[in-house]
Write an enzyme that holds these catalytic residues in place. Structure first.
Site, PDB file in Angstrom:
ATOM      1  N   ASN A 188       0.819  -1.217   0.000  1.00 14.58           N
ATOM      2  CA  ASN A 188       0.000   0.000   0.000  1.00 14.58           C
ATOM      3  C   ASN A 188       0.852   1.267   0.000  1.00 14.58           C
ATOM      4  O   ASN A 188       0.352   2.349   0.252  1.00 14.58           O
ATOM      5  CB  ASN A 188      -0.985  -0.020   1.180  1.00 14.58           C
ATOM      6  CG  ASN A 188      -0.275  -0.045   2.519  1.00 14.58           C
ATOM      7  OD1 ASN A 188       0.953  -0.049   2.590  1.00 14.58           O
ATOM      8  ND2 ASN A 188      -1.045  -0.068   3.593  1.00 14.58           N
ATOM      9  N   HIS A 189       2.127   1.150  -0.286  1.00 10.10           N
ATOM     10  CA  HIS A 189       2.977   2.338  -0.321  1.00 10.10           C
ATOM     11  C   HIS A 189       2.863   3.050  -1.666  1.00 10.10           C
ATOM     12  O   HIS A 189       2.667   2.416  -2.692  1.00 10.10           O
ATOM     13  CB  HIS A 189       4.436   1.949  -0.031  1.00 10.10           C
ATOM     14  CG  HIS A 189       4.614   1.453   1.376  1.00 10.10           C
ATOM     15  ND1 HIS A 189       5.689   0.709   1.788  1.00 10.10           N
ATOM     16  CD2 HIS A 189       3.826   1.609   2.463  1.00 10.10           C
ATOM     17  CE1 HIS A 189       5.550   0.427   3.067  1.00 10.10           C
ATOM     18  NE2 HIS A 189       4.427   0.953   3.500  1.00 10.10           N
TER      19      HIS A 189
ATOM     20  N   LEU B 132       3.534   7.091  -3.954  1.00  6.78           N
ATOM     21  CA  LEU B 132       3.817   8.530  -4.058  1.00  6.78           C
ATOM     22  C   LEU B 132       2.693   9.096  -4.906  1.00  6.78           C
ATOM     23  O   LEU B 132       2.392   8.549  -5.973  1.00  6.78           O
ATOM     24  CB  LEU B 132       5.174   8.780  -4.719  1.00  6.78           C
ATOM     25  CG  LEU B 132       5.566  10.256  -4.891  1.00  6.78           C
ATOM     26  CD1 LEU B 132       7.075  10.428  -4.728  1.00  6.78           C
ATOM     27  CD2 LEU B 132       5.152  10.800  -6.249  1.00  6.78           C
TER      28      LEU B 132
ATOM     29  N   HIS C  67       3.981   7.840   0.953  1.00  7.40           N
ATOM     30  CA  HIS C  67       3.665   6.882   2.026  1.00  7.40           C
ATOM     31  C   HIS C  67       4.637   5.715   1.927  1.00  7.40           C
ATOM     32  O   HIS C  67       4.613   4.948   0.968  1.00  7.40           O
ATOM     33  CB  HIS C  67       2.219   6.377   1.858  1.00  7.40           C
ATOM     34  CG  HIS C  67       1.849   5.289   2.820  1.00  7.40           C
ATOM     35  ND1 HIS C  67       0.994   4.261   2.505  1.00  7.40           N
ATOM     36  CD2 HIS C  67       2.219   5.050   4.098  1.00  7.40           C
ATOM     37  CE1 HIS C  67       0.846   3.454   3.531  1.00  7.40           C
ATOM     38  NE2 HIS C  67       1.592   3.906   4.515  1.00  7.40           N
TER      39      HIS C  67
ATOM     40  N   ASN D  40       3.821   3.815  12.985  1.00  4.49           N
ATOM     41  CA  ASN D  40       4.158   2.532  13.636  1.00  4.49           C
ATOM     42  C   ASN D  40       5.347   2.787  14.573  1.00  4.49           C
ATOM     43  O   ASN D  40       6.489   2.545  14.185  1.00  4.49           O
ATOM     44  CB  ASN D  40       4.575   1.486  12.600  1.00  4.49           C
ATOM     45  CG  ASN D  40       3.407   0.749  11.983  1.00  4.49           C
ATOM     46  OD1 ASN D  40       2.272   0.939  12.378  1.00  4.49           O
ATOM     47  ND2 ASN D  40       3.692  -0.097  11.017  1.00  4.49           N
TER      48      ASN D  40
ATOM     49  N   HIS E 101      -5.176   6.311  10.949  1.00  4.19           N
ATOM     50  CA  HIS E 101      -4.114   6.451   9.944  1.00  4.19           C
ATOM     51  C   HIS E 101      -4.571   6.125   8.532  1.00  4.19           C
ATOM     52  O   HIS E 101      -3.893   6.441   7.576  1.00  4.19           O
ATOM     53  CB  HIS E 101      -2.891   5.616  10.327  1.00  4.19           C
ATOM     54  CG  HIS E 101      -2.941   4.182   9.899  1.00  4.19           C
ATOM     55  ND1 HIS E 101      -4.016   3.363  10.157  1.00  4.19           N
ATOM     56  CD2 HIS E 101      -2.060   3.419   9.216  1.00  4.19           C
ATOM     57  CE1 HIS E 101      -3.781   2.163   9.656  1.00  4.19           C
ATOM     58  NE2 HIS E 101      -2.608   2.163   9.080  1.00  4.19           N
ATOM     59  N   GLY E 102      -5.717   5.492   8.367  1.00  5.44           N
ATOM     60  CA  GLY E 102      -6.204   5.164   7.028  1.00  5.44           C
ATOM     61  C   GLY E 102      -7.437   4.301   7.159  1.00  5.44           C
ATOM     62  O   GLY E 102      -7.868   4.006   8.272  1.00  5.44           O
TER      63      GLY E 102
ATOM     64  N   LYS F 262       2.775   3.563  -7.774  1.00  6.45           N
ATOM     65  CA  LYS F 262       2.597   2.439  -6.839  1.00  6.45           C
ATOM     66  C   LYS F 262       3.787   1.496  -6.939  1.00  6.45           C
ATOM     67  O   LYS F 262       4.299   1.262  -8.032  1.00  6.45           O
ATOM     68  CB  LYS F 262       1.359   1.630  -7.223  1.00  6.45           C
ATOM     69  CG  LYS F 262       0.025   2.252  -6.882  1.00  6.45           C
ATOM     70  CD  LYS F 262      -0.199   2.446  -5.415  1.00  6.45           C
ATOM     71  CE  LYS F 262      -0.701   1.219  -4.694  1.00  6.45           C
ATOM     72  NZ  LYS F 262      -1.106   1.523  -3.312  1.00  6.45           N
TER      73      LYS F 262
END
Lengths: 476, 140
Positions: free
Chosen positions: A202-203, A205, A234, A325, A399-400, A475
């Protein structure tokens, strides 16, 4: 979740009274619909955390809480070292200091549209993303230790980033107390080619437009106007953090009984703060935080270069960088006295309210920016820590949204190239090395972030400032 | 029914791997295939280069976790994917060979990196029929 077990304080705060081994109550911030959608195991995990030695006040769950390992994701808990408190690798998570940062670009959506494709291609070219990608930075053992001790400050000293960025990062870009000597050779080996890489899953830009402003005064203090373009990154501490997490989880799970700690779940693996093991993990985990801060700073540097290749006048000033985290030593008021506590936030964002002395001077009157990631097809949110939030959740927020559907289900339901085409029709350009990865991350695989954000606002944790929508998504 | 195999099961944020086989060794091989399948299609990986792996663990459950973690580490540091495995049990744990090839992003379309194996839902057991089952959630 069986809400009959909870005592309703108001529409957005629910309490699990201490039962069995619980030392403190569980407090869940969410509305009834969100609670009903949560797995029963979230409540079990909230209760398990409440049973750990030295926990103070309550075991909290944020509105986006879901089933994690040991702690729920969206779990917050503070421990007092003077009362036998513990530090837990399962309470931090594998991706140590995974987090989000948002930059103002100084350009508008109107400026972007004619160059959107060139910008997407340039950023994808500049930012190493996905499994099997390597950064251009290769660290020697000495440089690795300097990076782990210095965080984003190290990155700026090495020429990757701007000194002004540091004020806009938690801990001013450098987590004190990091001990690179406690980070294993394997963790360092896993990191040596990964600096400045985005990772996968899920990271992302994203280049985003400010689509709505809810709180004009705070938006103005954050330098945001409707139609502005921002960039959000992220990602976390990459292989180094993952390796510290996996190693410590196993070793703490085996050693906990020796410290007289009975674990209701092995994933709660922890050690007393005042034990050699606890101290060793704190030193390594803080080095992991620095790794994440340095990594986001380097990616920012690469993204600035890419952005400025297309828009030479773009400024790209950092609004803020949050981690979700972590375990951090913080001062909090409790029963009329100030105490130093170790606050675990796992899948939870620090969200200090106005006046908090830990905030940099320009943000102190307004509160901490809270950056909530959405999906590549919907929206993300910028919030601000609410007044008095320190007394509600040790100054934390969500956070999401979390996943609605497993990766397997998503892969069966969507094809990556279709997702890319459909989003392109809606003016959102996706760039990714893996179409299977895009399918697994399809917007429909995630829950609606709006409900979570509204609950966080109603519960008095953080308040909406702006909604941002993607224009370009890179992604992993 | 097949004698050995693997499957994925639903977990909200991460991926559960389940494996079974006539022996613990074969079950660990199947779990490794299940791990590769989180990232890419295992049959798309050409098993050309061998990598030796040894791990030790106090019991079969930690052995599964250590085995999966060792594979995650080798994949990450060598930039490889693995498609075939051979496992023998030793006194301390296991000695194995994983065969694979360098990641080819165009061909493998790797969906996600695995961060590590967790202790969630961790179970390794011998069934009444004498076969083995193993399961574990991996963090992605």
């Amino acid at each position: 979740m069986d809400i009959d077990r909870l005592h309703k304080v108001d529409d957005f705060q629910w309490v699990l009274e201490p039962e069995r081994a619980m030392r403190v109550p569980g407090v869940l911030y969410a509305d009834e619909a969100l609670l009903e959608g949560m797995d029963d195991r979230v409540l079990e995990q909230v209760a398990n955390v409440a049973a750990l030695p030295g926990i103070v006040k309550a075991s909290y769950a944020m509105p986006d809480a879901h089933w994690g390992y040991g702690f729920p994701i969206g779990g917050v808990a503070a421990f007092d070292p003077d009362a036998g408190g513990v530090v837990s690798a399962g309470g931090v998570g594998f991706d140590i200091s995974c987090g989000v940062r948002t930059l103002r670009t100084g350009v508008t959506e109107e400026d972007i549209r004619p160059h959107q494709k060139a910008l997407a291609d340039m950023l994808f070219h500049r930012i190493p993303a996905g499994l099997g990608s390597h950064g251009k930075i290769h660290l020697s053992p000495g440089q690795m230790d300097d990076m782990l001790a210095g965080g984003a400050r190290w990155a700026v000293q090495e020429g990757y980033g701007e000194p002004e960025d540091l004020e806009r990062i938690e801990e001013y870009g450098c987590m004190p107390g990091a001990d690179p000597g406690q980070v294993s050779a394997r963790a360092k080996e896993r990191q040596k080619d990964e600096m400045g890489t985005l990772g996968s899953g899920n990271h992302y830009l994203e280049v985003q437009k400010v689509a709505a402003v809810y709180d004009p005064d705070t938006a103005s203090a954050f330098g945001l106007r409707e139609g502005d373009v921002v960039m959000t990154i992220h990602c976390g501490s990459r292989g180094l953090g993952h390796q510290i997490g996996t190693e410590t989880l196993k070793s703490m799970a085996r050693s906990a009984p020796g410290h007289g700690i009975e674990l209701p779940d092995r994933e709660l693996a922890c050690a007393p703060l005042r034990s050699p093991e606890g101290q060793a993990y704190l030193g390594a985990m803080r080095a992991g935080i620095n790794c994440a801060l340095a990594n986001r700073e380097i990616i920012t540097h690469l993204a600035r270069q890419g952005f400025q290749d297309i828009f030479p006048e773009a400024t790209l000033e950092l609004l803020y960088d949050v981690s979700h985290n972590t375990c951090k030593e913080e001062e909090h008021r409790l029963d009329g006295e100030t105490r130093r506590l170790f606050v675990h936030r796992k899948g939870a964002t620090r969200a200090f309210g106005p006046g908090n002395p830990n905030l940099p001077r320009p943000l102190r009157p307004v509160g901490q920016p809270v950056l909530i990631g959405g999906t590549m097809g919907t929206a993300s949110y910028i919030l601000v820590g609410e007044e008095g939030n320190e007394t509600r959740s040790f100054g934390s927020s969500c956070h999401g949204a979390g996943r609605r559907m497993s990766r397997n289900q998503a892969k069966k339901q969507w094809r990556g190239d279709q997702v890319v085409r459909e989003l392109a029709h809606r003016g959102i350009l996706i760039r990714s090395p893996s179409m299977r990865g895009v399918a697994e991350e399809a917007p429909g695989a995630y829950k609606a972030v709006e409900e979570v954000v509204e609950a966080a606002e109603s519960a008095g944790l953080s308040r909406r400032v702006a909604r941002v929508e993607p224009l370009v998504t890179i992604k992993g | 029914m097949a004698q050995s195999g693997w499957s994925h099961y639903e977990h909200q944020a991460d991926v559960g791997i389940r494996a079974f086989g006539p022996t613990l060794e074969e079950t660990l091989v199947q779990a490794a295939l299940g791990l590769t399948a989180v990232i890419t299609e295992p049959e798309a990986v050409v098993p050309q280069d061998p990598v030796p792996i040894e791990v030790s663990a106090p019991d079969p459950e930690f052995l599964l976790v250590e085995w999966l973690d060792a594979l995650v580490y080798e994949m990450a540091t060598r930039s490889m994917l693995f498609g075939a495995f051979e496992v023998s049990l030793t006194e301390e744990g296991l000695a194995a060979t994983a065969w694979g090839e360098p990641v080819d992003r165009a061909r493998h379309q790797p969906a996600v990196e695995v961060k590590g194996a967790t202790l969630t839902d961790l179970r390794v057991a011998r069934t009444e029929a004498g076969t083995w089952t193993a399961q574990c959630v991996v963090d992605v």
